[in-house]
Each structure stands twice: as C-alpha cells, then as structure tokens.
Design a protein around this motif. Structure first.
Motif, short mmCIF file in Angstrom:
data_model
loop_
_atom_site.label_atom_id
_atom_site.label_comp_id
_atom_site.label_asym_id
_atom_site.label_seq_id
_atom_site.Cartn_x
_atom_site.Cartn_y
_atom_site.Cartn_z
N ARG A 126 -60.01 69.94 20.75
CA ARG A 126 -60.07 71.34 21.16
C ARG A 126 -61.51 71.83 21.28
O ARG A 126 -61.76 72.90 21.83
N GLU A 170 -50.52 76.35 18.67
CA GLU A 170 -51.27 75.19 18.21
C GLU A 170 -50.91 73.95 19.04
O GLU A 170 -51.78 73.12 19.35
N ASN A 173 -52.69 74.35 22.41
CA ASN A 173 -54.14 74.20 22.25
C ASN A 173 -54.54 72.73 22.12
O ASN A 173 -55.51 72.28 22.74
N ILE A 208 -55.25 72.09 26.06
CA ILE A 208 -56.69 72.35 26.05
C ILE A 208 -57.45 71.10 25.63
O ILE A 208 -58.51 70.78 26.19
#
Length: 311
Positions: free
Chosen positions: A55, A90, A93, A97
């Motif tokens: 991340r 979460e 992400n 990401i």
C-alpha cells in the motif's frame, strides 16, 4: 565460472503460498521475500527478507531500486473472503491499491521485470453446474468483496499489459490448501479430527458441506506459478486448478474411510457463509497445453494436513 543468478521478488512471501514458492525458486534465483505481517513467520535460509507494504508506493520503489528484480510474483493480499465481509476497505486497499502501486513501480523501472499476478477463482463468482468448468474467457461476476477486489487486480494487470507493455501473466488460483494453511475447510476439519483422533466418537463442527470446490495442493500451486513464469505468455490469464469438482463433505468421507472412525457432524450457524459460491471448478486445458498439470490430489492434502497437525 559460476553463473550469476537473477533476482526474483515475492510480495507476501510470509504467506501460505509464498513460503512454498520461495522453496521452488531457491537455487534458480536470488530470492527477495517481501513481508508485511509483524508476527513471526518461518524464514527460509537463502531468502533475503525485506519489509514490504504494498500500500506504500515509496516502500516498493526503494525495494526495486535496491534489488532490481527481473521477475516479480505478486502474492500479497487480504486473501480470505470472510475477512472481506467485515473489512472491505482494508481488502480493497491491499488487493487493489497494492497492485497498482506495484505495477506503477514496474512501469517506471528500467528492468521491466516479468510479473506473475496471483488472481483468484473468486473473481468468477458462482455458476450453475451446467456452465462448468470455468474457462479463462468467462465473464467475472463475484459473490463477495474479496472476489471483486481480485477482479480489479486482474483488470489492472491486463490494462497495464495493454497500455504499457508490461510483461504480466495472470494466474487464476483455485482453492489451495495443505500444511501451513489456516482458516480454511481442510484446516478446520483436520484440526478438529486430529484433536479427537483417539476417541471412539469424533464430533466435527462445521458450516456448509454441500458446496463443491476445485481443491489444489499448495505444492502444485507453487510449481504452477513458477511454470507460468517460464512458459506463460504475457497478457494472458491461466487457471491453476485440479479440474475436479469435489463436494466439501468428501473430506469427512475420506477421513472416515482411512481412519475407520465414527464422525458426527454438527452444523454451526456462525460457520455458514452468507455469501458463498455453490460450484467452483476450473478448466485447465490452457495451461496444460503449455506442459503443466497437477501431481497431487485431495487425499494428499488431507494426509499432509493431518501429519502436520500431529507433529
């Protein structure tokens, strides 16, 4: 003259599949294992472990600048569907990401490494029995946030191949288990069984045993990922599965047959997933044409799991 080994970088190397893949890669590459979990994990001799939070874009850039990998296996993920039910942000992400951070880093890296992205059968979603097995050209229709995150990961990988010519191969992994796996159906059942193995009557608490899955031994999956890194075609996706549709209750049946035990099944409502696929199985004709096929089966998963829990 000793041949200088190229560097392979694994994100999520401390994870279940990552440990097995590291073993496969040793002596073939210099292996750099990216890890995130702060809890202790079993480290392999010969692997250089580095902290890696996918991340964090700057963190990934520093790793690439220092180690200059020629091949990348992207395994880092929040990989449990049940976790995604209560932790969707979460999950997105990390899985989405985290993937675009990695691809952006690879895009700007002069080495242009080959990338193997670990996608999931969860991105296909459920299909009626008549529409099986899943082929790589099937549309994606996930049943949960985890599956959706893997759709995004797959799509990003495909897009970066198309737009930026990154050498990305997407490996679509079906249900994977074996020694070291936790919080899956094999672990739950085999752990309960091994704790009661000396009793005349064994009680197994479980969720839905009526769904069907395509079960893979983790050793086959690790070898399949390495195989795709050598033989796979960039821009393509490949299912890694057994191509066998097996009812989950067969795990109980095989334990009864081998150990001659009286097993009582007790269904627990809290173990039944609200969002779950009824049928999952893969067509593996595409990867088989390249020369790969699994060597282990559900019996090997059960035997190896029981042995690991007994030690």
């Amino acid at each position: 003259m000793v041949k200088k080994l190229k560097t392979a970088f694994i994100t999520g190397s401390e994870g279940f599949i990552g440990g097995y893949l590291s073993k496969v890669l040793l002596n073939k590459y210099k292996v750099v294992g990216g890890y995130y979990k702060k809890s202790k994990f079993k480290k392999l001799k010969g692997v250089k472990y580095v902290f890696c939070d996918v991340r964090n874009l700057d963190n990934i850039k520093k790793i690439f600048k220092k180690y200059k990998p020629s091949i990348v296996f992207h395994l880092a993920a929040k990989s449990h569907p049940f976790y995604s039910f209560t932790n969707p942000i979460e999950t997105i992400n990390t899985n989405v990401i985290g993937t675009i951070n990695l691809l952006e880093t690879c895009k700007k890296d002069k080495l242009k490494p080959k990338i193997i992205t670990a996608c999931s059968s969860g991105q296909y979603g459920s299909r009626p029995f008549s529409k099986l097995p899943m082929i790589e050209k099937n549309a994606y229709d996930p049943e949960h946030i985890y599956g959706l995150s893997k759709v995004f990961q797959d799509s990003l990988s495909k897009q970066y191949y198309k737009m930026f010519k990154l050498k990305i191969i997407r490996a679509i992994l079906f249900n994977t288990s074996g020694p070291g796996k936790k919080f899956d159906v094999f672990f739950d059942i085999c752990r309960q069984f091994s704790h009661q193995i000396n009793k005349k009557k064994i009680i197994i608490k479980c969720g839905n045993l009526n769904n069907y899955r395509d079960f893979m031994h983790v050793e086959d999956v690790a070898k399949g990922l390495f195989f795709l890194s050598q033989k796979g075609i960039p821009g393509e996706s490949y299912n890694i599965g057994s191509a066998k549709l097996i009812k989950i209750s067969k795990i109980i049946d095989l334990l009864k047959k081998k150990y001659k035990k009286n097993i009582i099944i007790k269904t627990e409502k809290n173990l039944v997933r609200k969002f779950d696929e009824k049928f999952i199985t893969a067509s593996v004709s595409k990867i088989k044409k390249l020369g790969w096929q699994p060597s282990k089966n559900i019996n090997d998963i059960i035997n190896d799991m029981i042995n690991s829990l007994s030690n």
